[in-house]
Write a protein that holds these residues in place. Structure first.
Motif, short mmCIF file in Angstrom:
data_model
loop_
_atom_site.label_atom_id
_atom_site.label_comp_id
_atom_site.label_asym_id
_atom_site.label_seq_id
_atom_site.Cartn_x
_atom_site.Cartn_y
_atom_site.Cartn_z
N PRO A 149 26.79 -37.83 39.63
CA PRO A 149 26.03 -38.96 39.44
C PRO A 149 25.13 -40.54 39.64
CG PRO A 149 28.68 -37.76 38.56
CD PRO A 149 27.58 -37.58 39.50
N GLN A 150 26.21 -41.11 40.44
CA GLN A 150 25.77 -41.52 41.52
C GLN A 150 23.72 -41.35 41.82
OE1 GLN A 150 28.22 -42.06 44.79
NE2 GLN A 150 29.43 -43.19 43.38
N ARG A 151 23.09 -39.82 41.75
CA ARG A 151 21.99 -39.89 42.37
C ARG A 151 21.26 -39.36 41.36
NH1 ARG A 151 21.41 -36.47 48.05
NH2 ARG A 151 23.97 -36.86 48.97
N GLY A 152 21.93 -39.37 40.05
CA GLY A 152 21.37 -38.78 38.64
C GLY A 152 20.45 -37.43 38.79
N GLN A 153 20.91 -36.80 40.46
CA GLN A 153 20.70 -35.14 40.22
C GLN A 153 20.95 -34.04 39.62
OE1 GLN A 153 20.02 -36.86 44.87
NE2 GLN A 153 18.21 -34.69 43.91
N LEU A 154 20.00 -33.08 39.60
CA LEU A 154 21.14 -31.45 39.03
C LEU A 154 21.64 -31.09 39.93
CD1 LEU A 154 21.37 -30.06 36.06
CD2 LEU A 154 19.23 -29.62 37.09
N LEU A 155 22.63 -31.04 39.76
CA LEU A 155 24.03 -29.84 40.76
C LEU A 155 23.54 -28.27 40.56
CD1 LEU A 155 25.01 -30.14 43.29
CD2 LEU A 155 27.11 -30.48 41.62
N MET A 156 23.62 -28.10 39.49
CA MET A 156 24.19 -26.93 39.17
C MET A 156 23.71 -27.14 37.44
SD MET A 156 27.37 -23.67 38.98
CE MET A 156 28.18 -24.79 37.33
N GLU A 157 22.79 -25.47 37.17
CA GLU A 157 22.50 -24.89 36.11
C GLU A 157 22.61 -23.73 35.14
OE1 GLU A 157 18.99 -26.01 34.55
OE2 GLU A 157 18.10 -25.67 36.34
N VAL A 158 23.54 -23.50 33.89
CA VAL A 158 23.29 -22.20 33.70
C VAL A 158 23.75 -22.03 31.82
CG1 VAL A 158 25.69 -21.91 34.20
CG2 VAL A 158 24.54 -20.00 34.27
N PHE B 201 32.01 -21.71 40.47
CA PHE B 201 31.13 -21.95 41.64
C PHE B 201 30.15 -23.24 41.34
CE2 PHE B 201 29.40 -17.41 40.07
CZ PHE B 201 28.70 -16.87 41.61
N LEU B 202 31.09 -24.39 40.42
CA LEU B 202 31.17 -25.57 40.43
C LEU B 202 31.55 -25.68 42.07
CD1 LEU B 202 30.03 -27.91 39.82
CD2 LEU B 202 32.27 -27.87 38.27
N GLY B 203 32.82 -25.37 42.46
CA GLY B 203 33.47 -25.44 44.17
C GLY B 203 32.35 -25.57 44.71
N ILE C 75 29.03 -27.11 49.32
CA ILE C 75 27.21 -26.75 49.89
C ILE C 75 26.34 -27.85 49.78
CG2 ILE C 75 28.14 -23.99 49.93
CD1 ILE C 75 25.34 -24.45 47.99
N ASN C 76 27.15 -28.75 49.37
CA ASN C 76 26.74 -30.09 49.12
C ASN C 76 27.25 -31.36 49.93
OD1 ASN C 76 23.40 -30.48 47.59
ND2 ASN C 76 25.16 -29.03 46.56
N GLY C 77 28.71 -30.68 50.06
CA GLY C 77 29.02 -31.84 51.16
C GLY C 77 30.28 -32.49 50.12
N LEU C 78 30.26 -32.18 49.07
CA LEU C 78 31.21 -33.43 48.47
C LEU C 78 32.65 -32.64 48.34
CD1 LEU C 78 28.03 -33.76 45.19
CD2 LEU C 78 29.16 -35.37 46.85
N LEU D 145 21.88 -18.21 37.04
CA LEU D 145 23.13 -19.92 37.21
C LEU D 145 22.26 -20.61 38.62
CD1 LEU D 145 26.49 -20.52 37.99
CD2 LEU D 145 25.54 -20.60 40.13
N VAL D 146 22.02 -21.37 38.66
CA VAL D 146 20.80 -22.11 39.81
C VAL D 146 21.89 -23.21 40.88
CG1 VAL D 146 18.89 -23.07 40.37
CG2 VAL D 146 19.17 -21.61 38.45
N ILE D 147 22.06 -23.56 41.85
CA ILE D 147 22.31 -24.31 42.49
C ILE D 147 21.61 -25.02 43.13
CG2 ILE D 147 24.53 -25.32 44.60
CD1 ILE D 147 26.22 -22.12 42.92
#
Length: 354
Positions: free
Chosen positions: A146-155, A81-83, A88-91, A166-168
């Protein structure tokens, strides 16, 4: 008057020195021992300071994430799910830098126990945080950009397994992009997906033990216009599959399935609502079939004459979808199954020119 107690002269001399020593001690008192990973060794699953006879208890720093923090029962699900979250965020950093992440952690009697904080190479901001108990993740797992400091995924994690929701998140809009439910490390419950721009729900399905069960629905970005409805039994498509034009909501395709095989009536309409194809199909469910609902010429079929026939996708859209499929295979390998909703999302993106 009661006489004052006699004070030994030595005590008068030592008292100021003892007071100074106690003040100097205060900044370091109560802190856990600190150990660099390069000075540690792992023996029988426990961390030791190199050459020590007793397991290490304290803070261990600069521990390689890949070597020591991915060996737990739910690791494969988290990595999967991290993948998805990265994709989906273009990373594209996941496969390159996360494997080189280093972590600071707490140990108790040589076992990871307490907070784990990981950073990517060259970054000071946090990439991943999770609590451990007795060597396994137990508590909220959070992944940041890290560069934005934004939460990407949590579970939430329990005894090494993901449990609960699990939230993306979408990094550009801050909206939720996907919600997936676990029960004891198994994908079971409602799966929801959201449009990154509007925040509206655009996908809804239910899973039982990692398999779709019941109705699967996909909506246009407005969250109201239904563009796909399908039925599943024990992970196999079974029953009618219906597609609708996103701009009008009119039907574009109707197809019948039996236990994972296309078996029954296929109907297709143009945007004006005119029936352009009507046939009976019987052929096997393959990836190629998912991409091309019209059966190949080698399939056994009985055609009911209609006014016209039309390809499922315009040529430029089909090329776009094929490119996304190839990119998926290049990244994950030819044997990695492609989820049904991925294909539907790629088709929608290609129609929109994304």
């Amino acid at each position: 008057m009661t006489p004052s107690p006699r004070v030994d002269p030595w005590c008068r001399l030592l008292a100021p020195l003892l007071l100074a020593a106690s003040v100097l001690c205060l900044p370091g008192c109560g802190k856990s021992p600190l150990l660099e990973y390069r000075n540690a060794e792992l023996v029988n699953g426990k961390f030791y300071e190199a050459g020590a006879n007793e397991p290490f208890s304290g803070k261990l720093v600069n521990v390689p994430y890949r070597q020591h923090l991915r060996d737990y029962p739910g690791a494969s699900a988290i990595i999967h799910f991290l993948g998805i979250a990265y994709k989906i965020n273009g990373l594209d950093l996941l496969n390159v830098r996360s494997v080189q992440a280093v972590c600071d952690l707490e140990t108790d009697d040589g076992i990871v126990h307490g907070a784990v904080i990981c950073r990517l190479p060259g970054e000071t901001a946090v990439w991943l945080t999770v609590g451990f108990a007795d060597g396994r993740p137990d508590g909220p797992l959070e992944v940041f950009e890290p560069q934005r400091g934004q939460l990407l995924m949590e579970v939430p994690m329990r005894d090494g397994q993901p449990t609960g929701e699990l939230v993306i998140n979408d990094l550009d809009s801050g909206n939720q992009r996907m919600v997936f439910r676990f029960e004891g490390g198994v994908g079971s419950g409602e799966e929801l997906q959201f449009d990154p721009h509007t925040g509206n729900r655009v996908f809804m399905a239910r899973l039982v033990n990692w398999r779709y069960e019941g109705e699967l629905l996909r909506y246009a970005p407005d969250g109201k216009t239904l563009i796909l409805r399908a039925q599943f039994q024990q992970g196999l498509q079974h029953g009618p599959e219906e597609h609708f034009y996103p701009d009008t909501g009119k039907p574009s395709l109707y197809l019948e399935w039996q236990r994972g095989f296309k078996d029954g009536r296929l109907r297709r309409w143009d945007q004006s609502g005119a029936l352009v194809e009507d046939k009976i199909v019987q052929y096997e469910h393959t990836l190629q079939d998912l991409l091309h609902p019209v059966p190949p010429s080698t399939a056994a079929e009985t055609t009911v004459p209609a006014t016209d026939t039309a390809p499922e996708l315009p040529a430029e859209v089909q090329r776009c979808v094929d490119a996304k499929v190839q990119a998926f295979r290049d990244e994950r390998g030819a044997d990695e199954p492609i989820r049904y909703d991925f294909i539907a999302e790629w088709e929608q993106d290609c129609r929109a020119g994304r």
